[in-house]
Design an enzyme around this catalytic site. Structure first.
Site, mmCIF file in Angstrom:
data_model
loop_
_atom_site.group_PDB
_atom_site.id
_atom_site.type_symbol
_atom_site.label_atom_id
_atom_site.label_comp_id
_atom_site.label_asym_id
_atom_site.label_seq_id
_atom_site.Cartn_x
_atom_site.Cartn_y
_atom_site.Cartn_z
ATOM 1 N N ASP A 9 35.090 38.072 46.856
ATOM 2 C CA ASP A 9 35.658 39.061 45.926
ATOM 3 C C ASP A 9 36.052 38.361 44.620
ATOM 4 O OD1 ASP A 9 36.657 41.591 45.207
ATOM 5 O OD2 ASP A 9 38.669 41.105 45.938
ATOM 6 N N ASP A 66 32.292 37.586 39.118
ATOM 7 C CA ASP A 66 33.059 38.326 38.122
ATOM 8 C C ASP A 66 33.018 37.574 36.797
ATOM 9 O OD1 ASP A 66 34.840 39.594 36.508
ATOM 10 O OD2 ASP A 66 36.537 39.515 37.886
ATOM 11 N N HIS A 117 36.976 49.202 42.352
ATOM 12 C CA HIS A 117 38.036 48.264 42.738
ATOM 13 C C HIS A 117 39.384 48.978 42.675
ATOM 14 C CE1 HIS A 117 36.050 44.184 42.764
ATOM 15 N NE2 HIS A 117 35.058 44.986 42.441
ATOM 16 N N GLU A 174 30.299 42.338 37.583
ATOM 17 C CA GLU A 174 31.339 43.198 36.999
ATOM 18 C C GLU A 174 31.240 43.268 35.479
ATOM 19 O OE1 GLU A 174 35.356 42.770 38.452
ATOM 20 O OE2 GLU A 174 36.194 43.232 36.482
HETATM 21 P P1 13P Z 1 43.871 46.880 45.607
HETATM 22 O O1 13P Z 1 44.643 45.657 45.983
HETATM 23 O O2 13P Z 1 44.493 47.637 44.493
HETATM 24 O O3 13P Z 1 43.585 47.732 46.794
HETATM 25 O O4 13P Z 1 42.475 46.381 45.026
HETATM 26 C C1 13P Z 1 41.579 45.678 45.859
HETATM 27 C C2 13P Z 1 40.403 45.179 45.092
HETATM 28 O O5 13P Z 1 39.887 45.823 44.210
HETATM 29 C C3 13P Z 1 39.851 43.872 45.470
HETATM 30 O O6 13P Z 1 38.852 43.456 44.607
#
Ligand code: 13P
Length: 287
Positions: free
Chosen positions: A84, A105, A207, A135
């Site tokens: 992520d 990203d 996200h 992204e």
């Molecule tokens: P939240 O923590 O707001 O649920 O977002 C998670 C996210 O987008 C991880 O990339």
């Protein structure tokens, strides 16, 4: 079953539902999410931020744990292990560590540099059978106590990045990570519509899934969102259940201090949150 995320997201796009990405922090998180996805016969994406990877002693540890757990629990639903918000170096490290999917990203780079680095990582990911997310337009959120509003991505830049061969695209539409402030204006659906129209039906990623009202989630899915990321909401439900256990003095009764007992209410709370999201996103029975 560990797979990349390409097919599960194309199926979601065509079937008008979204697959949840739930971020993991440790063994309990991973186990709760895998078991819930299996119970609900839903595909699932395990998200690992660079910080969480470091916390778990590195991407290799994470990949080894997830692979072994997937096997030991007899998980048959499709599971992607996804980096992520990866940096350029982090993305490369996850390819080497055995992840099945990465996000690069590059939203903080100028568009030319984002294009150049994304192009290189698309080739690397695909050579190794991984899927790749990129992204455009940075997703805001809390940093040092200040909540930054998310950027709204430029559709022309989205089109440029989508055309590089990436498998799914995260585009800012006023969404932010963490809790939404009281004065949040909501998702920008006009922007989402323009981005979807400009990006050749590529699966889009939303996200900041924590705290977005159900009606907005449904509308976003109808407008082309096929993957929704949730992190903070699982953390909040885990913390809440753990606090209640301790405030009720249960850690002081018998062997209530045993971590397998102490962490059980939190693990169950993660399951409940994941179940609720899978239902809302419409991915149950889509494995
Ligand atoms: P939240 O923590 O707001 O649920 O977002 C998670 C996210 O987008 C991880 O990339």
């Amino acid at each position: 079953m560990l797979v990349n995320a390409t097919n599960m997201l194309l199926k979601a796009r065509d079937g008008h539902y979204a697959v949840g990405q739930f971020n993991i922090n440790n063994l309990e998180w991973t186990k709760s999410i895998l078991l819930t996805a299996q119970e609900m016969n839903s595909p699932v994406i395990l998200g690992v931020s660079e910080g969480a990877g470091k916390y778990m002693t590195g991407f290799k540890t994470v990949a080894a744990m997830v692979k072994a757990m997937d096997e030991s629990l007899g998980i048959t639903v499709p599971v992607a292990l996804h980096l992520d918000h990866g940096s350029y170096e982090g993305a490369k490290a996850c390819v080497a560590a055995g992840f099945t999917s990465i996000m690069f990203d590059g939203s903080h780079y100028a568009i030319e540099e984002n294009v150049a680095k994304t192009t290189e990582l698309v080739a690397l990911a695909h050579d190794h059978g991984l899927s790749i997310e990129a992204e455009v337009g940075s997703i805001g959120g809390e940093e040092d106590g200040v909540i930054g509003m998310g950027e709204v991505a430029d559709p022309a830049e989205c089109a440029k990045i989508a055309a590089l061969g990436i498998d799914f695209l995260a585009a800012g539409i006023g969404n932010i990570h963490g809790k939404y402030p009281a004065n949040w204006k909501g998702l920008d659906f006009e922007a989402l519509d323009r981005i979807h129209a400009a990006t050749d039906n590529i699966p889009l990623v939303l996200h900041g899934g924590t705290g977005i009202p159900a009606e907005m989630i449904k509308k976003a899915i109808a407008l082309g969102v096929s993957k929704i990321n949730v992190n903070t909401e699982c953390q909040l439900s885990f913390a809440d259940a753990t606090r209640k256990y301790i405030e009720a003095g249960k850690d002081l009764q018998g062997k209530g201090f045993d971590p397998r007992k102490l962490l059980a209410p939190g693990a169950d709370a993660i399951k409940a949150t994941v179940r609720e999201k899978i239902e809302l996103f419409g991915s149950a029975n889509k494995a």
